[in-house]
Design a protein around this motif. Structure first.
Motif, PDB file in Angstrom:
ATOM      1  N   LEU A  69     -34.829  -3.915  -1.962  1.00  0.00           N
ATOM      2  CA  LEU A  69     -35.158  -3.007  -1.293  1.00  0.00           C
ATOM      3  C   LEU A  69     -36.560  -3.385  -0.886  1.00  0.00           C
ATOM      4  O   LEU A  69     -37.402  -4.019  -1.726  1.00  0.00           O
ATOM      5  N   THR A  70     -37.130  -3.332   0.370  1.00  0.00           N
ATOM      6  CA  THR A  70     -38.397  -3.636   1.081  1.00  0.00           C
ATOM      7  C   THR A  70     -39.728  -3.178   0.312  1.00  0.00           C
ATOM      8  O   THR A  70     -40.463  -3.710   0.075  1.00  0.00           O
ATOM      9  N   GLY A  71     -39.508  -2.020  -0.312  1.00  0.00           N
ATOM     10  CA  GLY A  71     -40.365  -1.269  -0.995  1.00  0.00           C
ATOM     11  C   GLY A  71     -40.830  -1.866  -2.263  1.00  0.00           C
ATOM     12  O   GLY A  71     -41.838  -1.570  -2.834  1.00  0.00           O
ATOM     13  N   ASP A  72     -39.939  -2.532  -2.846  1.00  0.00           N
ATOM     14  CA  ASP A  72     -39.908  -3.131  -4.065  1.00  0.00           C
ATOM     15  C   ASP A  72     -41.014  -4.398  -4.035  1.00  0.00           C
ATOM     16  O   ASP A  72     -40.828  -4.988  -3.336  1.00  0.00           O
ATOM     17  N   PRO A  73     -41.990  -4.378  -5.079  1.00  0.00           N
ATOM     18  CA  PRO A  73     -42.852  -5.502  -5.156  1.00  0.00           C
ATOM     19  C   PRO A  73     -42.508  -6.672  -5.326  1.00  0.00           C
ATOM     20  O   PRO A  73     -41.391  -6.844  -6.408  1.00  0.00           O
ATOM     21  N   GLU A  74     -43.180  -7.682  -5.108  1.00  0.00           N
ATOM     22  CA  GLU A  74     -42.756  -9.149  -5.691  1.00  0.00           C
ATOM     23  C   GLU A  74     -43.329  -9.186  -7.047  1.00  0.00           C
ATOM     24  O   GLU A  74     -44.126  -8.592  -7.605  1.00  0.00           O
ATOM     25  N   LEU A  75     -42.665 -10.257  -7.886  1.00  0.00           N
ATOM     26  CA  LEU A  75     -43.104 -10.296  -9.093  1.00  0.00           C
ATOM     27  C   LEU A  75     -44.139 -11.651  -9.148  1.00  0.00           C
ATOM     28  O   LEU A  75     -43.428 -12.997  -8.794  1.00  0.00           O
ATOM     29  N   PRO A  76     -45.252 -11.497  -9.575  1.00  0.00           N
ATOM     30  CA  PRO A  76     -46.073 -12.794  -9.700  1.00  0.00           C
ATOM     31  C   PRO A  76     -45.603 -13.787 -10.431  1.00  0.00           C
ATOM     32  O   PRO A  76     -45.027 -13.564 -11.566  1.00  0.00           O
ATOM     33  N   GLY A  77     -45.812 -15.022 -10.287  1.00  0.00           N
ATOM     34  CA  GLY A  77     -45.229 -16.265 -10.814  1.00  0.00           C
ATOM     35  C   GLY A  77     -43.873 -16.391 -11.128  1.00  0.00           C
ATOM     36  O   GLY A  77     -43.528 -17.381 -11.809  1.00  0.00           O
ATOM     37  N   HIS A  78     -43.294 -16.006  -9.762  1.00  0.00           N
ATOM     38  CA  HIS A  78     -41.635 -15.952  -9.715  1.00  0.00           C
ATOM     39  C   HIS A  78     -41.425 -16.582  -8.373  1.00  0.00           C
ATOM     40  O   HIS A  78     -42.212 -16.360  -7.280  1.00  0.00           O
ATOM     41  N   VAL A  79     -40.228 -17.214  -8.023  1.00  0.00           N
ATOM     42  CA  VAL A  79     -39.925 -17.178  -6.905  1.00  0.00           C
ATOM     43  C   VAL A  79     -38.990 -16.036  -6.513  1.00  0.00           C
ATOM     44  O   VAL A  79     -38.013 -15.663  -7.085  1.00  0.00           O
ATOM     45  N   ASN A  80     -39.514 -15.333  -5.425  1.00  0.00           N
ATOM     46  CA  ASN A  80     -39.116 -14.239  -4.928  1.00  0.00           C
ATOM     47  C   ASN A  80     -38.290 -14.302  -3.955  1.00  0.00           C
ATOM     48  O   ASN A  80     -38.396 -14.943  -2.882  1.00  0.00           O
ATOM     49  N   PHE A  81     -37.141 -13.571  -3.894  1.00  0.00           N
ATOM     50  CA  PHE A  81     -36.221 -13.235  -2.622  1.00  0.00           C
ATOM     51  C   PHE A  81     -36.053 -11.881  -2.446  1.00  0.00           C
ATOM     52  O   PHE A  81     -36.013 -11.203  -3.347  1.00  0.00           O
ATOM     53  N   LEU A  82     -35.710 -11.494  -1.003  1.00  0.00           N
ATOM     54  CA  LEU A  82     -35.509 -10.469  -0.618  1.00  0.00           C
ATOM     55  C   LEU A  82     -34.116 -10.329   0.101  1.00  0.00           C
ATOM     56  O   LEU A  82     -33.907 -10.887   1.060  1.00  0.00           O
ATOM     57  N   ILE A  83     -33.020  -9.690  -0.968  1.00  0.00           N
ATOM     58  CA  ILE A  83     -31.911  -9.825  -0.445  1.00  0.00           C
ATOM     59  C   ILE A  83     -31.087  -8.203  -0.417  1.00  0.00           C
ATOM     60  O   ILE A  83     -30.770  -7.982  -1.389  1.00  0.00           O
ATOM     61  N   GLY A  84     -31.117  -7.808   0.738  1.00  0.00           N
ATOM     62  CA  GLY A  84     -30.766  -6.460   1.053  1.00  0.00           C
ATOM     63  C   GLY A  84     -29.118  -6.245   0.770  1.00  0.00           C
ATOM     64  O   GLY A  84     -28.538  -7.306   1.153  1.00  0.00           O
TER      65      GLY A  84
END
Length: 330
Positions: free
Chosen positions: A114-129
Motif C-alpha cells: 500500500l502506498t500509505g505504508d512507510p519505507e523501512l530505513p536500512g532496507h531495500v524497499n519495494f512497492l508491489i501493489g
C-alpha cells in the motif's frame, strides 16, 4: 441490472480445502479475460483444519452465472455447496480488499503493498501493489526466495546474467538486480497480464526496463519457450517460483539454460514434494547446495555440477524448448 447495482461490490463465498486454497495463490489465469477480475482471498474456517477453509471472491459489480460457475471450478471440493452471494457496502469492500496486506520484511528486503505504508530505513524497499499477478511478497514462497537471494549476496556470491521464470509481479527479478546491479536480468511469465503488471511495478520502483546490463527484459513465455530467453542464455542464476508439477516438467529445459557451476533457486513446492523435485533436477546434473523451509514451503538452492569430456553439456537446442502450458508464477 441497474447502474447502482453495477457500481456496488459483491462477495461470493465457497468452502474449500487448505490444499485448494494454497493452489489459488498462483491461479490468475481463470479470470484473465475479464475486464475487472475478482480479488480472491482464502482463510481458515476452522483453526487447524485442512478441510475447513473458505474462498471469498470480491467482484466489482454483481457476478453473473458464468463467473460463479468458473469460480466453482477452482475449488472442486465445493461442487455440492451452494455459494453465498452478497452485496457489500462500499466501505466494507475497501476494508476487506486490504486485509492481509501488511508489509513483509525478508532479509534486507522490505515489501509494502500500500502506498500509505512507510519505507523501512536500512532496507531495500519495494512497492508491489496487490494485483492479479502473484508475488507481492506475502506468501512464504516469495519471501523464501527473497531470503535466499539475500543470503547468497551476504556470503559473497556474484551473478552477471539472471533469469526469473514465472516472474508474477517482477519482484524477484527486481530484488536480484538490486543485489547485482550490473547484471543482465530476464523475467518471463506465461500470463501476459503478469508481464504488464511487472512493467508497471518496474516503473513504480525505478527499475529500468530493457535488454542491457542493469535492466530487466520482460517476456511472455510458456516455460522457456521464447527465442529471447534462449538467446540470452546461459544464465549463472535462474529463479523459478512456480509449482512442483511444472518445476519437474521443466527441469531439463531450465537446467539446459544454466551454465556449468551456475545456480538455480526453486520455490513453489510443498515440503512433501521436495524429494520429487530434487530427483528431477539431480537427474540433470544439479546438486542441492542449500535448503530453507518457511512453514510448509521449502526454498531450494541448487548448483550445476561441472562436467568434462563427452559428458560436457551442449548449448540449449532451440528445437527443444521447454513448455509447461497452463502454469505461470506462484
Amino acid at each position: 441490472m441497474t447502474d447502482a447495482a453495477s457500481a456496488q461490490s459483491w462477495k461470493v463465498t465457497l468452502p474449500c480445502t487448505r490444499m485448494e486454497a494454497e493452489a489459488l495463490e498462483g491461479d490468475i489465469a481463470a479470470f484473465a479475460m475479464m475486464d475487472k477480475p475478482p480479488v480472491l482471498m482464502t482463510s481458515e474456517a476452522e483453526p487447524d483444519s485442512d478441510e475447513s477453509w473458505r474462498l471469498e471472491a470480491y467482484f466489482e459489480g454483481k457476478p453473473g452465472t458464468a463467473a460463479v460457475k468458473l469460480l466453482r471450478t477452482l475449488v472442486p471440493s465445493a461442487r455440492a455447496a451452494k455459494p453465498v452471494i452478497e452485496q457489500l457496502a462500499d466501505q466494507d469492500w475497501v476494508t476487506m480488499s486490504q486485509q492481509g496486506l501488511e508489509p513483509v520484511t525478508a532479509g534486507r528486503f522490505h515489501v509494502r503493498n500500500l502506498t500509505g505504508d512507510p519505507e523501512l530505513p536500512g532496507h531495500v524497499n519495494f512497492l508491489i501493489g496487490a494485483s492479479r499477478a502473484f508475488g507481492t511478497g506475502q506468501h512464504e514462497t516469495t519471501s523464501g526466495c527473497l531470503m535466499m537471494l539475500d543470503r547468497m549476496r551476504r556470503v559473497g556470491m556474484r551473478f552477471g546474467n539472471v533469469a526469473d521464470i514465472g516472474t508474477g509481479t517482477g519482484l524477484l527479478a527486481f530484488a536480484a538486480l538490486s543485489l547485482w546491479p550490473r547484471a543482465y536480468a530476464t523475467a518471463s511469465d506465461i500470463d501476459p497480464v503478469a508481464v504488464e503488471i511487472s512493467a508497471e511495478n518496474a516503473r513504480a520502483n525505478g527499475v529500468r526496463l530493457g535488454t542491457g546490463a542493469g535492466r530487466v527484459g520482460l517476456f511472455t513465455a510458456a516455460g522457456v519457450d521464447h527465442p529471447a530467453l534462449i538467446r540470452r542464455a546461459p544464465y549463472d542464476l535462474l529463479i523459478a517460483n512456480i509449482l512442483a508439477g511444472p518445476l519437474i516438467e521443466l527441469a531439463p529445459s531450465l537446467c539446459a539454460l544454466v551454465e556449468e557451476g551456475g545456480t538455480i533457486v526453486l520455490a513453489g513446492l510443498l515440503r512433501e514434494q521436495a524429494d520429487m523435485v530434487l530427483a528431477a533436477y539431480r537427474a540433470q546434473g544439479m546438486r542441492l547446495a542449500q535448503r530453507s523451509d518457511r512453514g510448509d514451503w521449502p526454498t531450494l538452492r541448487l548448483r550445476k555440477r561441472p562436467q568434462i569430456g563427452w559428458k560436457r553439456p551442449r548449448r540449449f537446442d532451440s528445437a527443444e524448448r521447454g513448455e509447461a502450458w497452463g502454469f505461470g508464477s506462484i
